[in-house]
Design an enzyme around this catalytic site. Structure first.
Site, PDB file in Angstrom:
ATOM      1  N   ARG A 145     -32.857  35.869 -33.081  1.00 51.47           N
ATOM      2  CA  ARG A 145     -33.121  36.978 -33.716  1.00 51.47           C
ATOM      3  C   ARG A 145     -33.115  37.082 -35.344  1.00 51.47           C
ATOM      4  O   ARG A 145     -31.807  36.622 -35.519  1.00 51.47           O
ATOM      5  CB  ARG A 145     -33.681  38.014 -33.386  1.00 51.47           C
ATOM      6  CG  ARG A 145     -32.097  39.268 -33.468  1.00 51.47           C
ATOM      7  CD  ARG A 145     -32.371  40.620 -32.541  1.00 51.47           C
ATOM      8  NE  ARG A 145     -30.549  40.977 -32.261  1.00 51.47           N
ATOM      9  CZ  ARG A 145     -30.876  42.066 -31.839  1.00 51.47           C
ATOM     10  NH1 ARG A 145     -31.499  43.321 -31.532  1.00 51.47           N
ATOM     11  NH2 ARG A 145     -29.546  42.486 -31.539  1.00 51.47           N
ATOM     12  N   GLN A 181     -21.091  40.924 -26.562  1.00 48.52           N
ATOM     13  CA  GLN A 181     -21.708  41.003 -28.574  1.00 48.52           C
ATOM     14  C   GLN A 181     -20.535  40.800 -29.633  1.00 48.52           C
ATOM     15  O   GLN A 181     -19.834  40.843 -29.604  1.00 48.52           O
ATOM     16  CB  GLN A 181     -22.367  42.064 -28.744  1.00 48.52           C
ATOM     17  CG  GLN A 181     -23.808  42.444 -29.453  1.00 48.52           C
ATOM     18  CD  GLN A 181     -23.970  43.950 -29.628  1.00 48.52           C
ATOM     19  OE1 GLN A 181     -23.736  44.908 -28.586  1.00 48.52           O
ATOM     20  NE2 GLN A 181     -24.371  44.513 -30.732  1.00 48.52           N
ATOM     21  N   ASP A 182     -21.276  39.567 -30.335  1.00 41.84           N
ATOM     22  CA  ASP A 182     -21.295  39.511 -31.824  1.00 41.84           C
ATOM     23  C   ASP A 182     -19.731  38.360 -31.323  1.00 41.84           C
ATOM     24  O   ASP A 182     -18.645  38.582 -32.036  1.00 41.84           O
ATOM     25  CB  ASP A 182     -20.881  40.341 -32.787  1.00 41.84           C
ATOM     26  CG  ASP A 182     -21.850  41.270 -32.892  1.00 41.84           C
ATOM     27  OD1 ASP A 182     -22.477  40.513 -32.481  1.00 41.84           O
ATOM     28  OD2 ASP A 182     -21.426  42.215 -33.903  1.00 41.84           O
ATOM     29  N   GLN A 207     -20.093  45.521 -30.128  1.00 44.36           N
ATOM     30  CA  GLN A 207     -20.114  44.611 -31.328  1.00 44.36           C
ATOM     31  C   GLN A 207     -18.078  44.200 -31.009  1.00 44.36           C
ATOM     32  O   GLN A 207     -17.273  45.274 -31.216  1.00 44.36           O
ATOM     33  CB  GLN A 207     -19.871  44.546 -32.350  1.00 44.36           C
ATOM     34  CG  GLN A 207     -21.912  45.170 -32.551  1.00 44.36           C
ATOM     35  CD  GLN A 207     -21.883  46.475 -32.414  1.00 44.36           C
ATOM     36  OE1 GLN A 207     -21.671  47.266 -31.523  1.00 44.36           O
ATOM     37  NE2 GLN A 207     -22.916  46.838 -33.488  1.00 44.36           N
ATOM     38  N   ASP A 265     -26.793  38.203 -29.675  1.00 47.62           N
ATOM     39  CA  ASP A 265     -26.080  37.655 -31.251  1.00 47.62           C
ATOM     40  C   ASP A 265     -24.798  37.030 -31.426  1.00 47.62           C
ATOM     41  O   ASP A 265     -24.065  37.508 -32.163  1.00 47.62           O
ATOM     42  CB  ASP A 265     -26.196  39.448 -32.248  1.00 47.62           C
ATOM     43  CG  ASP A 265     -26.996  39.826 -31.673  1.00 47.62           C
ATOM     44  OD1 ASP A 265     -28.516  39.641 -31.781  1.00 47.62           O
ATOM     45  OD2 ASP A 265     -28.012  41.406 -32.579  1.00 47.62           O
TER      46      ASP A 265
END
Length: 527
Positions: free
Chosen positions: A433, A343-344, A321, A365
């Protein structure tokens, strides 16, 4: 304890003027109260915490006759417990044994301080607050506490810190959210902007000579006031006056900095020379010992922040992340900005936010958080992930059914990056999600390219949140927009009624008409 109560008395009295209008808007505001405060507490999600907190405030509390009276008592109790928790959190710093424990503790202290700020805003009559304002600030207060705990878990220090920061402040805020629960507001628009954008800001962003109006100039070649953005932000904290917009012009260049614009710095505007020319870049990540919350290249919490013509980037790579931008700025706007990571990438942490004509790049995400946020006319670009990984565009973090939060993606485009296109047959990409129990995300009138998996959405783990989430699609187009093979979860729906879809537009979802016009950012208020 007595000092805390003394602090709360003027706040509590001041709050009366902010909530005096509630009795006319809340249904069933008068009840048979023969059961005393226990009768009221039974109507909250956490009745035991309600009873004990009211007893702590006053062993013999007066029985409220109307819901607004009870709500005031519940908020006062939440503030009292939050002040105790903040004091305790400060003490925890002295028992931290290593860098990871200290990193998690630093986040928690900052987040508890902000929770108290949000509760104060709810209790503050100067803000001329509305039902929507108070629900936003209470939602943020609860999100802060969730973020504190998440950081402790991801750094692997739960055994030491989690039992010490766990308390029932979250439950008391959830009770207040449930009492204050309100329907979505119907908003008006002027010139295509939500009204929370002031006329002055609207003119600024539409101006062809915006840079000439800057209060400070940043240039790496020495032609401005400062060579770094951090130095300009520090100077702005001393130079800015009142509530006027303070503009910092960042000339073209790659600025390798980590920047924070805190709660004490509202009305800051950062303008660049375009998202391809002005870049702010960092490389913090969870893998390097930071929490996700503190890994951001740029972190903003001062309200009414505006950025235009800038790219925010995190170059830590796909292994962990790593946030490019985290925003907890209420009524914030990002116009023609870029967000690049894996990611993130974009952490829409909390409050009300609006993104217009932006580019967001990532893998897992990469648009996540618990703000009430609308992304309009944006390009959402999925990149090539690590071998064996799937792409997930959103992970929305609504943990309480009464939070007025969610991610709304409107009239945008979801496409594959150039490095993903050659491997589309082996990499699945999903719309979202459920990060938390009541995760809420909608795609409205958006182009979905062929990279989107026919199922559309991905489980977080097993059956978690599949019945309590709200995921919706409305009149999307493109090769990936067919809903024929979408998931069959109870919480997923194909939205067919325009009235339901309109709840997630700029006008209704983020009360855009009340604040966006002043920024000058063009927007579509409805469908």
């Amino acid at each position: 304890m007595s000092n805390m109560v003394a602090m709360l008395v003027p706040i509590f009295l001041a709050f009366l003027s902010c909530t005096s209008f509630l009795s006319s808007t809340l249904a069933d505001s008068s009840y048979n109260v023969s059961g005393g405060t226990d009768w009221w507490c039974q109507k909250t999600p956490y009745p035991d915490d309600c009873r004990s907190s009211l007893g702590d405030l006053d062993p013999n509390p007066s029985v409220p006759k109307q819901k607004p009276e009870f709500r005031k008592m519940a908020l006062q109790a939440a503030m009292e417990r939050a002040l105790q928790a903040e004091s305790h959190t400060k003490w925890l710093g002295q028992i931290c044994r290593n860098d990871r424990e200290r990193a998690a503790w630093v986040d928690c202290l900052k987040l508890y301080e902000d929770t108290i700020l949000q509760l104060n805003r709810t209790l503050n009559p100067i803000a001329n607050c509305t039902d929507s304002d108070t629900q936003t600030w209470l939602s943020t207060a609860l999100t802060n506490l969730d973020t504190c705990k998440a950081g402790i878990v991801e750094l692997g220090v739960s055994d030491v810190l989690l039992p010490l920061v766990s308390n029932n402040v979250s439950h008391l805020i959830s009770n207040a959210l449930a009492i204050n629960d309100i329907p979505s507001e119907q908003q008006n628009y002027t010139g295509g902007f939500p009204t929370w954008v002031s006329a002055a800001d609207r003119k600024l962003l539409q101006s062809s000579s915006l840079a000439s109006r800057a209060n400070l100039v940043v240039a790496q070649d020495g032609s401005g006031h400062f060579r770094t953005i951090k130095a300009a932000i520090s100077a702005a904290s001393k130079l800015r006056r009142g509530s006027r917009r303070f503009i910092i012009y960042v000339k073209a260049g790659v600025y390798r900095e980590n920047i924070e614009i805190g709660n004490n710095m509202p009305n800051i505007m950062l303008i660049g020379d375009g998202m391809r020319r002005t870049l702010i870049t960092g490389s913090r990540s969870v893998r390097k010992g930071y929490t996700t919350f503190n890994s951001a290249t740029v972190a903003v919490s001062g309200e009414r922040f505006v950025a235009t013509g800038i790219t925010f980037r995190n170059t830590a790579g796909p292994l962990s992340q790593a946030v490019a931008l985290v925003s907890g700025s209420d009524l914030s706007v990002f116009y023609r900005c870029g967000f690049i990571g894996y990611q993130d990438t974009l952490y829409v942490h909390s409050q009300r936010q609006f993104y217009k004509q932006c580019y967001i790049y990532g893998t897992i995400d990469f648009i996540f958080g618990n703000a009430a946020v609308v992304l309009q006319n944006c390009m959402i670009v999925a990149r090539r992930p690590l071998h064996g990984q799937a792409n997930v565009i959103t992970a929305q973090g609504r943990s309480d059914p009464h939070q007025n939060t969610g991610i709304s993606i409107h009239k945008s485009r979801v496409i594959a990056s150039s490095d993903l296109r050659p491997v589309l047959s082996s990499v699945k990409t999903f719309l979202g999600r459920p990060w938390q129990q009541y995760s809420r995300t909608v795609y409205l009138q958006t182009y979905l390219d062929g990279l989107v998996d026919p199922a559309g959405w991905l489980e977080w783990g097993g059956s978690f949140a599949l019945n309590t989430l709200y995921y919706g699609e409305y009149k999307n187009i493109g090769p990936g927009s067919s809903t024929a093979r979408r998931v069959k979860w109870r919480g997923y729906r194909v939205i067919r009624n325009p009235s339901e879809a309109s709840l997630f537009t700029v006008g209704n979802f983020i009360s855009g008409r009340s604040w966006l016009p002043g920024t000058g950012v063009p927007f579509t208020s409805g469908l």
